[in-house]
Motif scaffolding. Structure first.
Motif, PDB file in Angstrom:
ATOM      1  N   ILE A  40      -0.642   6.411  -6.510  1.00 15.28           N
ATOM      2  CA  ILE A  40      -1.598   7.850  -6.291  1.00 15.28           C
ATOM      3  C   ILE A  40      -1.502   9.323  -6.412  1.00 15.28           C
ATOM      4  O   ILE A  40      -1.767   9.782  -7.088  1.00 15.28           O
ATOM      5  CB  ILE A  40      -2.189   7.332  -4.966  1.00 15.28           C
ATOM      6  N   MET A  70       0.600  -0.843   0.022  1.00 16.27           N
ATOM      7  CA  MET A  70       0.499  -0.206   0.329  1.00 16.27           C
ATOM      8  C   MET A  70       0.520   1.354  -0.309  1.00 16.27           C
ATOM      9  O   MET A  70       0.765   2.431  -0.849  1.00 16.27           O
ATOM     10  CB  MET A  70      -1.014  -0.007   1.174  1.00 16.27           C
ATOM     11  N   LYS A 108     -11.067   2.734   4.311  1.00 18.52           N
ATOM     12  CA  LYS A 108     -10.359   1.597   4.960  1.00 18.52           C
ATOM     13  C   LYS A 108      -9.284   1.152   3.485  1.00 18.52           C
ATOM     14  O   LYS A 108      -8.596   0.675   3.481  1.00 18.52           O
ATOM     15  CB  LYS A 108     -11.484   1.183   4.956  1.00 18.52           C
ATOM     16  N   ARG A 109      -9.680   1.477   2.100  1.00 22.81           N
ATOM     17  CA  ARG A 109      -9.130   1.747   1.131  1.00 22.81           C
ATOM     18  C   ARG A 109      -8.933   0.070   0.740  1.00 22.81           C
ATOM     19  O   ARG A 109      -8.130  -0.494   0.529  1.00 22.81           O
ATOM     20  CB  ARG A 109      -7.177   2.080   0.736  1.00 22.81           C
ATOM     21  N   GLU A 150      -8.529   2.382  -7.448  1.00 20.86           N
ATOM     22  CA  GLU A 150      -8.682   3.543  -6.004  1.00 20.86           C
ATOM     23  C   GLU A 150      -9.210   4.721  -6.971  1.00 20.86           C
ATOM     24  O   GLU A 150      -9.221   5.327  -6.053  1.00 20.86           O
ATOM     25  CB  GLU A 150      -7.791   3.731  -5.213  1.00 20.86           C
ATOM     26  N   ASN A 173       0.080   3.996  -2.188  1.00 11.59           N
ATOM     27  CA  ASN A 173      -0.570   5.559  -2.569  1.00 11.59           C
ATOM     28  C   ASN A 173       0.642   6.663  -2.604  1.00 11.59           C
ATOM     29  O   ASN A 173       0.556   7.828  -3.375  1.00 11.59           O
ATOM     30  CB  ASN A 173       0.188   5.545  -0.527  1.00 11.59           C
ATOM     31  N   ARG A 175     -10.324  -1.505  -1.745  1.00 16.47           N
ATOM     32  CA  ARG A 175     -10.771  -2.190  -2.901  1.00 16.47           C
ATOM     33  C   ARG A 175      -8.811  -2.750  -3.584  1.00 16.47           C
ATOM     34  O   ARG A 175      -8.145  -3.829  -3.566  1.00 16.47           O
ATOM     35  CB  ARG A 175     -10.985  -1.420  -3.960  1.00 16.47           C
ATOM     36  N   PRO A 176      -8.138  -1.153  -3.273  1.00 16.26           N
ATOM     37  CA  PRO A 176      -6.687  -1.631  -3.948  1.00 16.26           C
ATOM     38  C   PRO A 176      -5.935  -2.899  -2.822  1.00 16.26           C
ATOM     39  O   PRO A 176      -4.873  -3.546  -2.659  1.00 16.26           O
ATOM     40  CB  PRO A 176      -5.836  -0.297  -3.504  1.00 16.26           C
ATOM     41  N   ILE A 224      -8.671  11.690  -1.479  1.00 14.53           N
ATOM     42  CA  ILE A 224      -8.404  10.629  -1.231  1.00 14.53           C
ATOM     43  C   ILE A 224      -7.566  10.946   0.198  1.00 14.53           C
ATOM     44  O   ILE A 224      -7.072   9.836   0.818  1.00 14.53           O
ATOM     45  CB  ILE A 224      -7.037  11.093  -1.611  1.00 14.53           C
ATOM     46  N   HIS A 271     -12.836   4.406  -7.685  1.00 16.42           N
ATOM     47  CA  HIS A 271     -13.491   3.793  -6.236  1.00 16.42           C
ATOM     48  C   HIS A 271     -14.128   5.813  -6.320  1.00 16.42           C
ATOM     49  O   HIS A 271     -14.549   5.773  -6.095  1.00 16.42           O
ATOM     50  CB  HIS A 271     -13.391   3.233  -5.148  1.00 16.42           C
ATOM     51  N   THR A 272     -12.632   6.178  -6.054  1.00 16.33           N
ATOM     52  CA  THR A 272     -12.598   7.440  -5.715  1.00 16.33           C
ATOM     53  C   THR A 272     -13.193   8.454  -6.996  1.00 16.33           C
ATOM     54  O   THR A 272     -14.595   9.248  -6.151  1.00 16.33           O
ATOM     55  CB  THR A 272     -10.954   8.496  -5.992  1.00 16.33           C
TER      56      THR A 272
END
Length: 338
Positions: A35, A28, A59-60, A88, A32, A62-63, A54, A91-92
Motif C-alpha cells: 500500500i 498485514m 480496522k482494515r 484496500e 501495508n 477487507r484486506p 490510509i 475501499h479507500t
C-alpha cells in the motif's frame, strides 16, 4: 435476502477482533508495504491526500479477510498480499468519493480529506487509487480474480447510486435497504474473501463458501454501523453522531422506528428525513423515538442473524486458528462499539 431475527445471546465476555489481528499480523505488514509503495506518485498531492486517509487508522477488515481466507485454505504463497492491497485501495477510493458525496467532515475521528484538500482533489485521488488497484490485479495475472474484483467495484457503485436515490425517501423498505447495503458494503467483503480461495486453487464450492462468509459478515457489519449512528458518541464512531439522520438516509433503525411509530411519530420522521427537521433537538428526539421502540437492539439482532450465516458458511473448513478467528470476527461485528 432474509432478515430473520436471532436474539442477541448473553456472553461471558465480549468477542474480540484480536484473534483475527494475530492471525493476519505478519501478512498485514506485507500488505501495508505494498500500500505504501503503490500510493506513491510524482505528484506530491496524491500520496499526501491518500496518506491522510490510509494513515488515519481503521480496522482494515477487507484486506484482513483476504489474508484470513488464505490461511483458512492453507495457502502458502504470496499472491494474496498484492490482492489484499488492491482490495484496500478499492475501499479507500470509495471512502474518498463517499465523503465528497455526503459532505462529511469527520472520518475516523479526524477531518476528512475533502475538508482538508477540497472536493476536486479528493475525487481525483480516489480515481488514482482505483487505477492502482486494477494495476495490482493485472500484475497478479488471474482473469478470475480480475473478474471478481471488477464486478465487486461495479456493484459497489450501483449500491452507492441506489442509496443516493433512496435518500430522503421515507417509504424505503427494509428489503431495499438490505439490497443497498448488500451492494455498497457486503460486495467487497464477499470478493475480498472469495479471491483467497481462488489463489489457493480451491474448488468452486469452497470459493462460494468464502464468498458467502464475506457477504454475510459485510451485511452484519453495515447493520451495526447504522445502529451505532444512533447509539454512540462521535468519539466512538469517529464521525459526527447523527450524520445519517441529517443526510436523510433511511437506515434500519429509522425504518423500524417509522414502522412501529404512532401517526404523530411518523409525521416527525417524514419531516426529518425530508430535510425539514435536522437540528440538534430534532436529532435528540429521533434518538428518543429509536430508543422507545428499541430499534437499535432490533438492528443488532438482525445483524446477529447474518453473522451466524457467515459462521455457518465456513463450517466445512478444517477447525483451527483461522476458522476460529473468522468466526469470532463475525461475532465481533455484531457486538462492537466502534
Amino acid at each position: 435476502m432474509s432478515a430473520n431475527v436471532i436474539p442477541l445471546r448473553p456472553r461471558a465476555e465480549e468477542p474480540s477482533l484480536q484473534p483475527m489481528l494475530a492471525l493476519t499480523a505478519d501478512g498485514m505488514n506485507a500488505v501495508n508495504s505494498v500500500i505504501l509503495d503503490r500510493m506513491q506518485s510524482r505528484i506530491p498531492l496524491i500520496p499526501a491526500l491518500a496518506g491522510h486517509l490510509i494513515a488515519g487508522g481503521g480496522k482494515r477488515m477487507r484486506p484482513m479477510l483476504t489474508l484470513a481466507g488464505a490461511a483458512l485454505c492453507g495457502y502458502q504463497g504470496s499472491r494474496h498480499y498484492k490482492l489484499a492491497a488492491a482490495v484496500e485501495f478499492i475501499h479507500t477510493a470509495t471512502l474518498l468519493h463517499d465523503d465528497v458525496v455526503d459532505g462529511s467532515e469527520l472520518r475516523r475521528g479526524k477531518a476528512t480529506a475533502n475538508m482538508v484538500f477540497g472536493n476536486p482533489a479528493t475525487v481525483l485521488v480516489g480515481d488514482f487509487l482505483f487505477t492502482r488497484s486494477f494495476e495490482l490485479m493485472v500484475e497478479d495475472g488471474s482473469l478470475k480474480v480480475l473478474k471478481i474484483l471488477s464486478n465487486a467495484s461495479s456493484v459497489i457503485s450501483e449500491g452507492e447510486v441506489d442509496q443516493l436515490t433512496a435518500q430522503r425517501q421515507i417509504e424505503t423498505s427494509e428489503e431495499r435497504y438490505l439490497s443497498i447495503i448488500g451492494a455498497k458494503t457486503a460486495a467487497l467483503f464477499a470478493a475480498a474473501t472469495r479471491i483467497a480461495a481462488v489463489v489457493a486453487e480451491k474448488s468452486e464450492a469452497e470459493e462460494r463458501a468464502l464468498e458467502d462468509y464475506g457477504r454475510n459478515l459485510g451485511i452484519a457489519f453495515q447493520l451495526v454501523d447504522d445502529a451505532m449512528d444512533y447509539d454512540s458518541d462521535s468519539g466512538e464512531m469517529g464521525k459526527g453522531k447523527g450524520d445519517d439522520f441529517r443526510e436523510g438516509k433511511m437506515t434500519l433503525p429509522v425504518i423500524l422506528a417509522y414502522a412501529r411509530g404512532t401517526e404523530e411519530e411518523r409525521e416527525f420522521w417524514r419531516a426529518a428525513i425530508g430535510g425539514h427537521r435536522t437540528s440538534d433537538a430534532d436529532l435528540a428526539h429521533a434518538v428518543e423515538l429509536i430508543g422507545r421502540h428499541d430499534t437499535v437492539n432490533a438492528t443488532r439482532e438482525r445483524a446477529r442473524h447474518f453473522a451466524q450465516r457467515a459462521i455457518d458458511a465456513i463450517a466445512g473448513f478444517p477447525a483451527g486458528a483461522a476458522r476460529s478467528a473468522m468466526a469470532e470476527a463475525a461475532e465481533f461485528a455484531v457486538y462492537r462499539r466502534f
